[in-house]
Design an enzyme around this catalytic site. Structure first.
Site, PDB file in Angstrom:
ATOM      1  N   GLU A 286     -34.952 -66.752  52.761  1.00 23.62           N
ATOM      2  CA  GLU A 286     -36.131 -66.409  53.542  1.00 23.62           C
ATOM      3  C   GLU A 286     -36.543 -67.637  54.366  1.00 23.62           C
ATOM      4  O   GLU A 286     -36.602 -68.730  53.811  1.00 23.62           O
ATOM      5  CB  GLU A 286     -37.311 -66.006  52.656  1.00 23.62           C
TER       6      GLU A 286
ATOM      7  N   MET B 137     -39.122 -68.678  45.259  1.00 25.38           N
ATOM      8  CA  MET B 137     -38.633 -67.568  46.088  1.00 25.38           C
ATOM      9  C   MET B 137     -38.297 -66.365  45.227  1.00 25.38           C
ATOM     10  O   MET B 137     -37.641 -66.494  44.196  1.00 25.38           O
ATOM     11  CB  MET B 137     -37.414 -68.064  46.870  1.00 25.38           C
TER      12      MET B 137
ATOM     13  N   ASN C  95     -36.282 -63.766  45.264  1.00 25.27           N
ATOM     14  CA  ASN C  95     -35.032 -63.013  45.353  1.00 25.27           C
ATOM     15  C   ASN C  95     -34.938 -61.981  44.236  1.00 25.27           C
ATOM     16  O   ASN C  95     -35.240 -62.270  43.088  1.00 25.27           O
ATOM     17  CB  ASN C  95     -33.843 -63.965  45.220  1.00 25.27           C
TER      18      ASN C  95
ATOM     19  N   HIS D  65     -46.934 -64.855  41.061  1.00 27.11           N
ATOM     20  CA  HIS D  65     -46.752 -64.525  42.480  1.00 27.11           C
ATOM     21  C   HIS D  65     -45.343 -63.986  42.747  1.00 27.11           C
ATOM     22  O   HIS D  65     -45.175 -62.904  43.308  1.00 27.11           O
ATOM     23  CB  HIS D  65     -47.019 -65.784  43.307  1.00 27.11           C
ATOM     24  N   GLU D  66     -44.344 -64.738  42.324  1.00 26.29           N
ATOM     25  CA  GLU D  66     -42.957 -64.310  42.618  1.00 26.29           C
ATOM     26  C   GLU D  66     -42.634 -63.019  41.881  1.00 26.29           C
ATOM     27  O   GLU D  66     -41.974 -62.134  42.409  1.00 26.29           O
ATOM     28  CB  GLU D  66     -41.944 -65.402  42.263  1.00 26.29           C
TER      29      GLU D  66
ATOM     30  N   HIS E 252     -44.030 -59.995  43.620  1.00 24.87           N
ATOM     31  CA  HIS E 252     -43.276 -59.623  44.826  1.00 24.87           C
ATOM     32  C   HIS E 252     -42.246 -58.528  44.530  1.00 24.87           C
ATOM     33  O   HIS E 252     -41.798 -57.858  45.449  1.00 24.87           O
ATOM     34  CB  HIS E 252     -42.528 -60.839  45.377  1.00 24.87           C
TER      35      HIS E 252
ATOM     36  N   GLU F 240     -47.164 -61.231  51.778  1.00 21.64           N
ATOM     37  CA  GLU F 240     -47.732 -62.479  51.263  1.00 21.64           C
ATOM     38  C   GLU F 240     -49.238 -62.393  51.011  1.00 21.64           C
ATOM     39  O   GLU F 240     -49.727 -62.838  49.977  1.00 21.64           O
ATOM     40  CB  GLU F 240     -47.395 -63.654  52.184  1.00 21.64           C
TER      41      GLU F 240
END
Ligand SMILES: [Zn+2]
Length: 883
Positions: free
Chosen positions: A144, A285, A287, A319-320, A323, A342
């Site tokens: 990203e 991140m 993924n 947070h991750e 997502h 976000e």
């Protein structure tokens, strides 16, 4: 993705061909130009022959025409500095292909084809840390926003979703662990060569692809989802770091449970992997099934991590993980929609952290971040709406505006709807758009439909930049309190004459004598100005407004000091109480640094503040974590924001003077607070955390009035510390004062933690952030230190981001601080453009400064702009900053 939350950095060594972009002005990409891609890529196979120096990638793409798009005779596959080894169409030659810049454009005649593309990469030479790169002997990826095009030629845009099957081959001795997205379906071991195959059943955009290969060990645990699915959880780290992964694992399990309970979201694979990497541009991140993290947001134990580090880890892990639904299951149609994933995910991680600890304190912290990072963006040359209209380099839009203001905007929807209706709105969104690449508009419409709200006018929050200013005037007539409100959204680059936005404000009207109010109310200011009448007040009430920070606006009001003192002592909304304390100090510091006050008025206002803090110290009903917030002084940066043509040196002087007055006048109370706090043994309870916070806060006041006495106390705290919060706090205080204690503590800290890069980062940061008069000299010396390197992003941030955030050093009158940061940007740009560009906004604040500094800052920006080979990242930030 999470932007690194505190001063944190990149890695690399060889200048990549693509680090510099030849044409001076890279093209501008505009939101209104969006068109769907002409081709679908239902399946992607990637075959990696892995090596640190050389990796060969064979990508096999099944492509077919997109019935929803215009027919195109070619397919454009994005590349970025790639070496094309070979290309096949349906097993043979292609009808035609050409390079267009870095992209590969292939002519395709029929409706569906198989493309096979072979590229060769050099991970060790990849210092940009985008795509596939090496970090301390392991291989990992960051895709990203546009890193996948550094791995293979591909339609590298978030609206092209594909299922991925990944095969990795690597020498076992170097890479005993091979990970990718989804579930592992095959593993062959011939003794020397390992072959692993992974398959991710969920279609995803290329930016969510990930691969990790290295010598790693895992902490393993399990989670049973609400429908009874068993999920294996692993946190992968280097051997030796395993003991410091417990908090990360517990945070992950709490996140999974919380998302089920709060948003009804369940995990959807049999496996969830987290890998910690030392060289990482961002915080972490998301993924799919394979989150890659900066070690900073994974590793913790009491000896090496502060309470803030623990909280940061919990927040970023959450947070991750969140997502997985807000970002992965539903992704963004294009990068202009970044706030869709976000803003929403930041709100989700904020609500999670609120539920895990003290909600009011977390809210105060989040508002502090917004004001410290986002308000300056909104009032500066880089201002942009949470859904930008154009960009040259998308990496530059991973901003506090898109993230933090984006979260505030969705939080306002929640406030307007109420919790239950908001949940119906998010359920509608998840049901309606699962498996899609969606837009911010899709989100807003889902909330509207699900929650039963009309958000027509509210959509302006997505398109208008700038922090609205709300002017407040309360009068009293007869038995009525009359509240007049008006709003103004300031002009920002490219935007003027803005429309009024709906601003939800929680208010309460206090009876001054009784110290109570008749209930909190929500009013919405949706016109340029409006009047609200409240009957039933025999005398003029005291207004508490924007309680809980219900709207991300700046409140402008002329409130008497004694009313602020009243609210600071009485308000039952913790945020409003904090706000009253801050307002009291900000109002004083702003006028004192402008030189508006005579001696007598200054002394009287200082006495008001001292009295208010004294009451906070004595109030036994407050928890210590909250007490710490109420006693904290507004940051120098925030004060500077309130003043046009700010003079940082004067603000610094006045602020230090006020600290000294508080330290002197309240010395007894502060020392008692310290002694009481000292008695609590270490634990992670809110009570113990509060005590630790107070100890360092008390030291910072005492040291301003009595440097010698407080240094001795700080040195004792340093020596006796059995945890990093106490030790770092003491060292922070000591770094600002000359003397043997400072030298000894710094030396001890370095020797004690030599082998631990994350703690050595703290050692760099504390010195760069210090209030010491010679901070510039210290930073210069640290840049020459054997442990300093431009190749590790955490290290670069720990020294220079900390320094740029230290007004005392950065804004030195001679301009030397500006020169240092400009030198850094120029040196770092060819190595890691993304990180280099992140330093530009500090210089971009030149318009806010007094004329002398303003000119010096501009001079440095011009010097950068004149450099021959700037990256796209830095070019865009510098030209926009110059305006
Ligand atoms: Zn994110």
């Amino acid at each position: 993705m999470d932007i690194a939350r505190t001063p944190s950095t990149p890695d690399g060594n060889i200048e990549m061909a693509d680090a510099a972009v030849e044409p001076k002005a890279p093209p501008e990409i505009r939101r209104e130009d969006y068109t769907p891609f002409a081709w679908l890529v239902p399946a992607t196979r990637l075959d990696f022959a892995l090596g640190l120096e050389k990796t060969r990638v064979t990508a096999t793409l099944e492509v077919e025409r997109n019935p929803a798009a215009d027919v195109s005779p070619t397919i454009r596959l994005n590349g970025d500095g790639l070496e094309l080894v070979s290309l096949k169409c349906d097993g043979g030659d292609c009808a035609g292909h050409m390079m267009d810049g870095d992209d590969l454009v292939v002519t395709l005649e029929g409706d569906s084809h198989t493309l096979e593309i072979v590229t060769e990469l050099h991970p060790s030479a990849n210092s940009q840390l985008m795509g596939l790169y090496a970090s301390g002997g392991m291989l990992c990826t960051q895709c990203e926003a546009e890193g996948f095009r550094r791995i293979t030629f591909f339609p590298d845009r978030p609206d092209v979703l594909s299922t991925y099957t990944v095969t990795m081959r690597a020498p076992k001795k170097d890479f005993p662990v091979l990970l990718s997205n989804g579930n592992r379906v095959r593993m062959d071991d011939d003794g020397e060569l390992l072959t692993a195959e992974w398959h991710d059943p969920w279609p995803k955009p290329s930016y969510l692809f990930a691969l990790v290969a290295g010598d790693l060990v895992a902490r393993t645990d399990h989670f049973t989802t609400m429908s009874g699915r068993e999920v294996e959880l692993n946190v992968w780290v280097r051997d030796g770091d395993l003991e410091r992964t417990e908090h990360a694992m517990e945070s992950l399990k709490r996140s999974m449970k919380w998302d089920e309970e709060t948003f009804g979201r369940e995990y959807d694979l049999d496996l969830f992997n987290i890998v910690a990497v030392s060289d990482f541009n961002m915080g972490a991140m998301e993924n799919k099934g394979l989150n890659v993290f900066n070690t900073k947001y994974v590793l913790a134990d009491p000896e090496t991590a502060t309470d803030g580090d623990y909280d940061g880890i919990e927040g970023v892990i959450g947070h991750e993980y969140f997502h997985n639904w807000s970002g992965n299951r539903i992704t963004c149609r294009d990068w202009f929609q970044l706030s869709l994933k976000e803003g929403f995910t930041v709100l989700r991680d904020q609500l999670f952290s609120q539920d895990m600890s003290s909600a009011p304190v977390k809210r105060i912290e989040d508002v502090r971040v917004l004001r410290g990072a986002q308000f300056p963006e909104d009032s500066g040359p880089l201002a942009h709406p949470i859904r930008p209209d154009s960009y040259r380099e998308i990496s530059n839009f991973y901003t506090a505006t898109v993230y933090n203001k984006g979260a505030e905007v969705i939080r306002m929807m929640k406030t307007l709807a109420g919790d239950e209706a908001f949940r119906q709105g998010t359920d509608t969104y998840f049901d309606r758009h699962d498996g899609e690449a969606a837009t911010c508009e899709d989100f807003v419409r889902s909330i509207e439909d699900g929650a039963g709200l009309d958000l027509t006018q509210f959509r302006l929050w997505y398109s208008q930049a700038g922090t609205p200013k709300v002017s407040v005037n309360l009068t009293h007539h007869g038995d009525e309190a009359i509240l007049e409100l008006s709003q103004n959204v300031p002009d920002t680059p490219g935007q003027s004459g803005k429309k009024p936005m709906p601003i939800p404000l929680k208010i309460a009207l206090f009876d001054r004598d009784k110290g109570t109010h008749a209930g909190e109310q929500l009013i919405v200011l949706d016109k340029a100005s409006d009047t609200f009448r409240f009957p039933g007040f025999a005398t003029k009430p005291v207004l508490s407004i924007n309680r809980g920070f219900s709207a991300p606006v700046s409140i402008q009001r002329d409130i008497p000091g004694d009313e602020l003192v009243f609210l600071a002592a009485t308000d039952d909304d913790p945020f409003a109480r904090y706000e009253a304390m801050q307002d009291l100090m900000v109002a004083y510091l702003v006028s004192a640094s402008k030189g508006d006050l005579d001696e007598e008025t200054r002394a009287a206002k200082q006495a008001d503040i001292v009295r208010a803090i004294g009451r906070v110290i004595d109030d036994e009903a407050i928890e210590d974590l909250m007490r710490g917030e109420l006693m904290s002084m507004p940051s120098q940066t925030y004060i500077m924001e309130q003043i046009d043509e700010a003079d940082p040196a004067r603000i610094f002087e006045r602020r230090e003077e006020l600290k000294a007055v508080i330290g002197r006048e309240l010395a007894d109370g502060l020392r008692q607070l310290y002694q009481r706090s000292e008695k609590l043994p270490y634990s992670r309870s809110a009570e113990a955390k509060g005590a630790r916070k107070l100890k360092t806060l008390v030291l910072s006041y005492l040291v301003a009035s009595d440097p010698q006495g407080a240094s001795a106390l700080a040195a004792k705290q340093y020596e006796n510390a059995n945890n990093m919060t106490d030790r770092q706090g003491a060292l922070m205080v000591l770094t600002g004062v000359d003397g043997a204690e400072r030298t000894e503590a710094l030396l001890d800290f370095y020797n004690r933690y030599r082998g631990n890069p994350l703690v050595i980062d703290k050692w760099f940061s504390l010195q760069a952030m210090s209030l010491h008069p010679e901070v510039i000299e210290h930073v210069k010396a640290l840049a020459e230190h054997e442990d300093f390197t431009l190749k590790n992003p955490n290290r670069v941030r720990s020294l220079y981001m900390a320094f740029a955030a230290n007004p005392h050093g950065f804004h030195t009158e001679s301009g030397e601080g500006y020169r240092m940061i400009a030198d850094l940007i120029l040196e770092l740009d060819p190595i890691n453009a993304q990180t280099a560009a992140r330093f530009v906004p500090a210089l971009g604040r030149w318009r806010k400064m007094e004329p002398g500094r303003s000119a010096l800052m501009r001079e440095q920006l011009e010097r950068i702009a004149a450099a021959p080979k700037l990256s796209r990242d830095t070019f865009e930030q510098v030209t926009r900053s110059l305006g």
